[in-house]
Motif scaffolding. Sequence first.
Motif, PDB file in Angstrom:
ATOM      1  N   VAL A  80       0.826  -1.211   0.000  1.00 37.03           N
ATOM      2  CA  VAL A  80       0.000   0.000   0.000  1.00 37.03           C
ATOM      3  C   VAL A  80       0.860   1.262   0.000  1.00 37.03           C
ATOM      4  O   VAL A  80       0.395   2.335  -0.388  1.00 37.03           O
ATOM      5  CB  VAL A  80      -0.957   0.024   1.204  1.00 37.03           C
ATOM      6  N   TYR A  81       2.128   1.136   0.423  1.00 38.72           N
ATOM      7  CA  TYR A  81       3.009   2.299   0.410  1.00 38.72           C
ATOM      8  C   TYR A  81       4.453   1.831   0.486  1.00 38.72           C
ATOM      9  O   TYR A  81       4.780   0.886   1.209  1.00 38.72           O
ATOM     10  CB  TYR A  81       2.725   3.221   1.607  1.00 38.72           C
ATOM     11  N   CYS A  82       5.320   2.509  -0.247  1.00 35.20           N
ATOM     12  CA  CYS A  82       6.749   2.193  -0.201  1.00 35.20           C
ATOM     13  C   CYS A  82       7.559   3.446  -0.492  1.00 35.20           C
ATOM     14  O   CYS A  82       7.237   4.203  -1.425  1.00 35.20           O
ATOM     15  CB  CYS A  82       7.082   1.097  -1.219  1.00 35.20           C
ATOM     16  N   ASP A  83       8.575   3.684   0.326  1.00 36.89           N
ATOM     17  CA  ASP A  83       9.554   4.720   0.023  1.00 36.89           C
ATOM     18  C   ASP A  83      10.939   4.165   0.331  1.00 36.89           C
ATOM     19  O   ASP A  83      11.101   2.952   0.459  1.00 36.89           O
ATOM     20  CB  ASP A  83       9.259   6.025   0.783  1.00 36.89           C
ATOM     21  N   ASP A  84      11.936   5.015   0.461  1.00 36.42           N
ATOM     22  CA  ASP A  84      13.306   4.532   0.603  1.00 36.42           C
ATOM     23  C   ASP A  84      13.624   3.993   1.995  1.00 36.42           C
ATOM     24  O   ASP A  84      14.720   3.458   2.217  1.00 36.42           O
ATOM     25  CB  ASP A  84      14.297   5.640   0.239  1.00 36.42           C
ATOM     26  N   GLN A  85      12.668   4.121   2.964  1.00 39.86           N
ATOM     27  CA  GLN A  85      12.934   3.629   4.317  1.00 39.86           C
ATOM     28  C   GLN A  85      11.825   2.741   4.887  1.00 39.86           C
ATOM     29  O   GLN A  85      11.981   2.218   5.985  1.00 39.86           O
ATOM     30  CB  GLN A  85      13.129   4.808   5.279  1.00 39.86           C
TER      31      GLN A  85
END
Length: 281
Positions: A80-85
């Motif tokens: 549902v959500y992904c970023d660099d951390q």
Amino acid sequence: MMNSIIWNARGINNKDTRYHLSFLVSKYNTMILNISEPKVNSRKIKNLIKKLGFNNLFYDHEVNNHIVVMWKMDVDLSIVYCDDQMATFKGNHSRFGQEFYLSIIYALCSKHARRRIWEGLLDLSNQIKVPWIVGGDFNVISNWNEKIGGRLVDDGSMKEFNCFIIQSGLIDISLNTYAFSWTNNHQGSSRIYKKLDRVFINSEAMVKMHGIKSDYLPRVQSDHMPMLISFGNSDYKAGPFKFLKMWTDHEDFLQFVEDCWQVPSHSNGLLNLHNEAETFE
């Protein structure tokens, strides 16, 4: 029982690390496996998923090449959500029929970069109304008791981390395990230990994921300990808290109660009272 493992393996190109992964998956009948810092290409990760017996894989090397998540067919995960951390999944387990969210954390060394994690998790905490597990390498300690060796220097990271914990209402289920999950592997007086890896849950998870717990597993190959998360024990039954008046006659009773009450808790309200009462047992 549903078991998940979160491990900052610091590279899986080493055959001994891959062997240990296979051992962990087999021993704990692992349904969900997170590997942080795989340090290999997508082809090798896809080969590993087959050898470990998993059916599904998440790895977005363009957005975050530090987080790999594998899961078996009994579990349904969707990103549902992904970023660099951080990577957050919505999940369901066919056996338990329990909807849940899972957030895997791989925090950067920069205090300023970690602020984006705290902000993102606080935003999610206002939206998620079902059981939620948040675990991984947070790259920060919450107090000086979580560090051995090195200088006692803080740039304000601990305060920001503790403010996040309080504001989010998340419960650290690794608080009762006094393990230093990371070491710099130096020898002698230059060796440092820290508790950088941990697992949080929200109040819904505490109520609905019966018997949920987190344990640190022995450190092998990596400088980080793997973490085992378990819940769904069919034999688990929540019992009432009982108090016997005869306890008050013991000479150490008041001191014992005071010591238990001083155990840190990041919960609020009745949940905090519940956690404090559990320490008496």
